[in-house]
Design a protein around this motif. Structure first.
Motif, short mmCIF file in Angstrom:
data_model
loop_
_atom_site.label_atom_id
_atom_site.label_comp_id
_atom_site.label_asym_id
_atom_site.label_seq_id
_atom_site.Cartn_x
_atom_site.Cartn_y
_atom_site.Cartn_z
N GLU A 1 4.89 -1.02 6.20
CA GLU A 1 4.49 -2.25 7.06
C GLU A 1 5.56 -2.57 8.17
N VAL A 2 6.85 -2.48 7.80
CA VAL A 2 7.93 -2.93 8.71
C VAL A 2 7.69 -1.59 9.82
N HIS A 3 7.59 -0.47 9.68
CA HIS A 3 7.28 0.52 10.61
C HIS A 3 6.10 0.39 11.53
N GLU A 4 4.95 -0.12 10.83
CA GLU A 4 3.84 -0.38 11.79
C GLU A 4 4.14 -1.54 12.64
N GLN A 5 4.78 -2.77 12.28
CA GLN A 5 5.27 -3.79 12.91
C GLN A 5 5.87 -3.27 14.04
N ALA A 6 6.77 -2.22 14.06
CA ALA A 6 7.65 -1.62 15.14
C ALA A 6 7.02 -0.48 15.93
N GLY A 7 5.65 -0.28 15.55
CA GLY A 7 5.04 0.35 16.49
C GLY A 7 5.39 1.82 16.26
N CYS A 8 5.86 2.46 15.26
CA CYS A 8 6.02 3.92 14.72
C CYS A 8 5.64 3.96 13.69
N ARG A 9 5.72 5.54 13.59
CA ARG A 9 5.19 6.19 12.35
C ARG A 9 6.41 6.66 11.37
N ALA A 10 6.19 6.65 10.15
CA ALA A 10 7.11 7.13 9.22
C ALA A 10 6.44 7.92 8.01
N HIS A 11 7.58 8.47 7.44
CA HIS A 11 7.06 9.28 6.23
C HIS A 11 6.96 8.16 5.22
N PRO A 12 5.95 8.11 4.20
CA PRO A 12 5.71 7.04 3.18
C PRO A 12 6.98 6.64 2.40
N HIS A 13 7.87 7.81 2.08
CA HIS A 13 8.83 7.59 1.10
C HIS A 13 10.42 7.88 2.02
N GLY A 14 10.31 7.50 3.10
CA GLY A 14 11.49 7.62 4.05
C GLY A 14 12.65 6.80 3.50
N TRP A 15 12.07 5.82 2.62
CA TRP A 15 13.19 4.98 2.02
C TRP A 15 14.00 5.58 1.13
N CYS A 16 13.63 6.72 0.62
CA CYS A 16 14.41 7.38 -0.52
C CYS A 16 15.73 8.15 0.02
N THR A 17 16.44 7.46 0.68
CA THR A 17 17.66 7.83 1.38
C THR A 17 18.85 7.37 0.88
N TRP A 18 20.14 7.87 1.17
CA TRP A 18 21.45 7.46 1.06
C TRP A 18 21.56 6.09 1.76
N GLU A 19 20.88 6.07 2.96
CA GLU A 19 21.03 5.21 3.97
C GLU A 19 20.83 3.82 3.36
#
Length: 450
Positions: free
Chosen positions: A354-372
């Motif tokens: 959802e937050v990436h769609e609001q920003a107008g860009c694409r993301a891997h669905p599990h991009g949140w699984c990172t140390w960041e």
């Protein structure tokens, strides 16, 4: 030492006048350690250490092969960002995503535990703490956020379109977002030549900034050798008691290396400008540091007229106006929307997309699984966004008054260890950080630059 001291002695130290400029940082750090009179703190040290160990174990379980060569997580991530062939970047990026899917439930548990840890008092506690540590008021960050959700997305869309024209790639895809532009240079750029160009670029501000470059060159402050397993990029290490910097950089002879070196020399100048101040006033937040170093990049581009440097600036539009704000927005919503409902992998994936769609860009669905997303400093990255916005206001002030600007900048640098963000912008540049108009003006200047 403060954490282990008796409460009365610890409070006496914290109340000492010379310590007052450090209080926000010390208060923040003391909350993260066990103290005799703060049982809540006993729960905190295990958090980040445990999560870091978990990330190391998960990354250690990843492996893939490329042309018969076995790659671990770190190498795969680096090549997924920068390999010249899009097909290879996509393959490696998707391999990392498939690995994250296997561990998503554990990642979700860790992110949920971190949200609880950061919001023990209230959902806003983690956000307020990060702002306090950056010396940024809530009102200022709200004004910036409003501007970023407005004009910034339009600017980023223009930047994306221009990058797609220049590269022929869909730069909104996650495996293309960070890929560097191809260079026009046919021969490596010698370090000495780059230092000469940086010195000339800095000379418009007078001798002080040039002196930083001369000292770095003459005193051997730059560690530039490229070695196996040495990371790319650059870093400035401040030795505060001696007021001396050291610059680590892997010199590859590109225009981008020169621009990064100018950035790090901006950090070095910031430290040297604070000579003579009490030790307790030498600590300043990331946001104030980045303002000066990003402005140093501007001076280099202004002088060098390099196509490579201009393309790098274009790639930074995405970083400062979309990538980092999107990460911060995700973090803020994780903290605010838990509300007694533990975060699951499914909920986090939906929020991430959802937050990436609001920003107008694409993301891997599990991009949140990172140390960041587990790092204790994820919200601190808003300081880089603030640094980028203020640096372009610096550039505007410099072009309007080249005679008076150096004194303004010097006063700003010496007060970064003492004043908060709103005070320092008002005192030295007459800028009102809490006014949305200030940040709309910064974005207007970004648009002109674009």
């Amino acid at each position: 030492a403060l954490a282990e001291a008796p409460a009365e002695l610890r409070q006496a130290v914290l109340d000492h006048p010379e310590i007052q400029p450090l209080r926000p940082q010390l208060d923040f750090q003391l909350r993260d350690v066990a103290t005799a009179d703060d049982p809540r703190g006993r729960l905190r040290p295990a958090g980040p250490d445990l999560w870091r160990g978990m990330v190391t174990a998960i990354d250690g379980s990843f492996s893939t092969t490329l042309d018969g060569r076995k790659l671990g997580a770190g190498e795969a991530d680096a090549m997924a960002r920068a390999h010249p062939q899009e097909a290879i970047r996509r393959t490696l990026s998707e391999a990392r995503e498939a690995h994250r899917v296997q561990w998503r439930d554990l990642w979700a548990q860790a992110i949920d535990a971190r949200a609880v840890w950061l919001t023990l008092q209230s959902p806003e506690e983690g956000i307020r703490t990060a702002l306090l540590n950056s010396r940024v008021s809530v009102e200022t960050w709200e004004a910036i956020s409003g501007a970023l959700l407005g004009e910034a997305l339009g600017l980023a869309d223009r930047a994306h379109s221009l990058r797609e024209t220049l590269t022929g790639m869909d730069v909104r895809q996650p495996w293309n977002r960070l890929v560097p532009f191809p260079s026009d240079r046919t021969t490596p750029l010698p370090l000495e030549e780059a230092l000469d160009t940086i010195t000339q670029a800095f000379s418009v501000l007078g001798p002080d900034l040039c002196s930083t470059v001369h000292q770095a060159r003459d005193k051997g402050w730059i560690e530039r050798e490229a070695r196996p397993r040495k990371r790319t990029g650059a870093y400035m290490i401040p030795f505060a008691r001696r007021i001396e910097p050291r610059l680590l950089i892997t010199w590859g002879g590109t225009e981008l290396d020169a621009l990064i070196l100018a950035h790090e020399l901006g950090h070095a100048h910031h430290l040297l400008a604070m000579k003579g101040l009490p030790f307790g006033r030498l600590v300043f937040p990331v946001a104030m540091s980045e303002m000066v170093s990003i402005f140093a990049e501007y001076l280099y581009r202004r002088h060098a007229h390099s196509a490579d440097a201009q393309r790098y600036a274009l790639s930074q539009f995405d970083r400062y106006l979309v990538y980092i704000p999107t990460m911060v927005r995700f973090e803020q919503r994780v903290l605010r929307e838990r509300q007694g409902r533990p975060w699951t992998a499914q909920r986090l994936t939906a929020l991430w997309l959802e937050v990436h769609e609001q920003a107008g860009c694409r993301a891997h669905p599990h991009g949140w699984c990172t140390w960041e997303q587990l790092s204790p400093t994820v919200l601190m990255r808003m300081g880089q966004v603030l640094g980028a916005l203020v640096s372009i206001l610096f550039a505007d002030a410099f072009e309007r008054d080249q005679q008076g600007f150096p004194a303004q900048l010097q006063g700003f640098l010496r007060d970064t260890g003492t004043l908060d963000m709103d005070e320092i912008l008002q005192v030295h540049f007459g800028l009102d950080g809490r006014a949305p108009a200030t940040w709309h003006r910064a974005l207007q200047l970004f648009g002109q630059s674009l």
